[in-house]
Design a protein around this motif. Structure first.
Motif, PDB file in Angstrom:
ATOM      1  N   ALA A  24      10.850  52.967 -20.747  1.00 44.91           N
ATOM      2  CA  ALA A  24      11.503  52.009 -21.635  1.00 44.91           C
ATOM      3  C   ALA A  24      12.969  52.341 -21.873  1.00 44.91           C
ATOM      4  N   VAL A  25      13.268  53.593 -22.152  1.00 42.79           N
ATOM      5  CA  VAL A  25      14.631  53.981 -22.526  1.00 42.79           C
ATOM      6  C   VAL A  25      15.550  54.078 -21.311  1.00 42.79           C
ATOM      7  N   HIS A  26      15.061  54.626 -20.219  1.00 38.37           N
ATOM      8  CA  HIS A  26      15.885  54.815 -19.024  1.00 38.37           C
ATOM      9  C   HIS A  26      16.375  53.473 -18.484  1.00 38.37           C
ATOM     10  N   ALA A  27      15.574  52.440 -18.622  1.00 39.11           N
ATOM     11  CA  ALA A  27      15.913  51.121 -18.093  1.00 39.11           C
ATOM     12  C   ALA A  27      16.751  50.282 -19.048  1.00 39.11           C
ATOM     13  N   ASP A  28      16.994  50.764 -20.266  1.00 40.40           N
ATOM     14  CA  ASP A  28      17.666  49.958 -21.292  1.00 40.40           C
ATOM     15  C   ASP A  28      18.979  50.608 -21.709  1.00 40.40           C
ATOM     16  N   SER A  29      20.083  50.114 -21.169  1.00 36.71           N
ATOM     17  CA  SER A  29      21.384  50.713 -21.485  1.00 36.71           C
ATOM     18  C   SER A  29      21.722  50.581 -22.970  1.00 36.71           C
ATOM     19  N   ARG A  30      21.160  49.592 -23.645  1.00 40.43           N
ATOM     20  CA  ARG A  30      21.404  49.467 -25.098  1.00 40.43           C
ATOM     21  C   ARG A  30      20.750  50.606 -25.867  1.00 40.43           C
ATOM     22  N   ALA A  31      19.630  51.090 -25.371  1.00 42.65           N
ATOM     23  CA  ALA A  31      18.912  52.169 -26.059  1.00 42.65           C
ATOM     24  C   ALA A  31      19.702  53.467 -26.030  1.00 42.65           C
ATOM     25  N   THR A  32      20.487  53.665 -24.977  1.00 41.48           N
ATOM     26  CA  THR A  32      21.232  54.915 -24.841  1.00 41.48           C
ATOM     27  C   THR A  32      22.709  54.760 -25.193  1.00 41.48           C
ATOM     28  N   ALA A  33      23.130  53.576 -25.603  1.00 41.71           N
ATOM     29  CA  ALA A  33      24.545  53.352 -25.926  1.00 41.71           C
ATOM     30  C   ALA A  33      24.992  54.305 -27.027  1.00 41.71           C
ATOM     31  N   GLY A  34      25.927  55.194 -26.698  1.00 38.33           N
ATOM     32  CA  GLY A  34      26.472  56.130 -27.672  1.00 38.33           C
ATOM     33  C   GLY A  34      25.533  57.248 -28.079  1.00 38.33           C
ATOM     34  N   LYS A  35      24.417  57.396 -27.387  1.00 38.03           N
ATOM     35  CA  LYS A  35      23.434  58.420 -27.739  1.00 38.03           C
ATOM     36  C   LYS A  35      23.114  59.261 -26.524  1.00 38.03           C
ATOM     37  N   HIS A  36      22.752  60.503 -26.772  1.00 39.38           N
ATOM     38  CA  HIS A  36      22.206  61.349 -25.714  1.00 39.38           C
ATOM     39  C   HIS A  36      20.810  60.813 -25.402  1.00 39.38           C
ATOM     40  N   PRO A  37      20.390  60.869 -24.148  1.00 38.29           N
ATOM     41  CA  PRO A  37      19.053  60.364 -23.811  1.00 38.29           C
ATOM     42  C   PRO A  37      17.929  60.941 -24.677  1.00 38.29           C
ATOM     43  N   LYS A  38      18.007  62.236 -25.007  1.00 34.30           N
ATOM     44  CA  LYS A  38      16.937  62.822 -25.828  1.00 34.30           C
ATOM     45  C   LYS A  38      16.857  62.130 -27.190  1.00 34.30           C
ATOM     46  N   GLN A  39      18.010  61.808 -27.782  1.00 36.47           N
ATOM     47  CA  GLN A  39      18.001  61.116 -29.076  1.00 36.47           C
ATOM     48  C   GLN A  39      17.446  59.701 -28.928  1.00 36.47           C
ATOM     49  N   ALA A  40      17.837  59.017 -27.852  1.00 43.68           N
ATOM     50  CA  ALA A  40      17.318  57.672 -27.609  1.00 43.68           C
ATOM     51  C   ALA A  40      15.804  57.713 -27.411  1.00 43.68           C
ATOM     52  N   LEU A  41      15.320  58.715 -26.690  1.00 41.90           N
ATOM     53  CA  LEU A  41      13.878  58.878 -26.495  1.00 41.90           C
ATOM     54  C   LEU A  41      13.183  59.163 -27.831  1.00 41.90           C
ATOM     55  N   SER A  42      13.774  60.031 -28.643  1.00 43.14           N
ATOM     56  CA  SER A  42      13.201  60.343 -29.962  1.00 43.14           C
ATOM     57  C   SER A  42      13.120  59.096 -30.820  1.00 43.14           C
ATOM     58  N   ASP A  43      14.174  58.293 -30.795  1.00 41.56           N
ATOM     59  CA  ASP A  43      14.190  57.055 -31.582  1.00 41.56           C
ATOM     60  C   ASP A  43      13.092  56.096 -31.109  1.00 41.56           C
ATOM     61  N   TRP A  44      12.967  55.957 -29.783  1.00 37.90           N
ATOM     62  CA  TRP A  44      11.940  55.071 -29.232  1.00 37.90           C
ATOM     63  C   TRP A  44      10.551  55.550 -29.644  1.00 37.90           C
ATOM     64  N   LEU A  45      10.326  56.852 -29.540  1.00 35.90           N
ATOM     65  CA  LEU A  45       9.019  57.409 -29.895  1.00 35.90           C
ATOM     66  C   LEU A  45       8.710  57.214 -31.376  1.00 35.90           C
ATOM     67  N   ALA A  46       9.704  57.400 -32.228  1.00 34.98           N
ATOM     68  CA  ALA A  46       9.485  57.222 -33.671  1.00 34.98           C
ATOM     69  C   ALA A  46       9.082  55.778 -33.975  1.00 34.98           C
ATOM     70  N   GLU A  47       9.704  54.845 -33.264  1.00 39.41           N
ATOM     71  CA  GLU A  47       9.420  53.430 -33.507  1.00 39.41           C
ATOM     72  C   GLU A  47       8.110  52.984 -32.868  1.00 39.41           C
ATOM     73  N   ASN A  48       7.821  53.483 -31.675  1.00 41.37           N
ATOM     74  CA  ASN A  48       6.687  52.975 -30.907  1.00 41.37           C
ATOM     75  C   ASN A  48       5.450  53.858 -30.913  1.00 41.37           C
ATOM     76  N   LYS A  49       5.606  55.113 -31.315  1.00 45.51           N
ATOM     77  CA  LYS A  49       4.473  56.048 -31.347  1.00 45.51           C
ATOM     78  C   LYS A  49       4.450  56.798 -32.683  1.00 45.51           C
ATOM     79  N   PRO A  50       4.416  56.061 -33.807  1.00 43.39           N
ATOM     80  CA  PRO A  50       4.482  56.726 -35.120  1.00 43.39           C
ATOM     81  C   PRO A  50       3.279  57.619 -35.405  1.00 43.39           C
ATOM     82  N   GLU A  51       2.201  57.443 -34.655  1.00 42.73           N
ATOM     83  CA  GLU A  51       1.013  58.273 -34.868  1.00 42.73           C
ATOM     84  C   GLU A  51       1.208  59.704 -34.390  1.00 42.73           C
TER      85      GLU A  51
END
Length: 77
Positions: A24-51
């Motif tokens: 999801a994150v690697h394919a979405d340049s908006r997800a990584t805009a101004g962020k390190h990939p690890k932070q973008a991945l963390s954000d995605w996980l927090a939103e999509n995998k809150p469990e």
């Protein structure tokens, strides 16, 4: 020998989350805009995998990070 298929449902939950987050994150340049990939991945996980626990999300973001060198991406220009 056993052959690993592409059915992610068979994968352990954290491995499945890592693959989903990377895809999801690697394919979405908006997800990584101004962020390190690890932070973008963390954000995605927090939103999509809150469990998942915060510790698990951090581990997964580290594993799925395609730019482990660190630092935010350079701003163009």
């Amino acid at each position: 020998s056993a052959r690993v298929g592409t059915n992610h449902a068979d994968y352990p939950p954290e491995l499945r989350a890592a693959i989903e987050a990377f895809t999801a994150v690697h394919a979405d340049s908006r997800a990584t805009a101004g962020k390190h990939p690890k932070q973008a991945l963390s954000d995605w996980l927090a939103e999509n995998k809150p469990e998942l626990s915060a510790n698990a999300r951090d581990r997964i973001a580290s594993v799925a990070n395609w730019q482990p060198g660190g630092g935010a991406p350079k701003t163009p220009g």
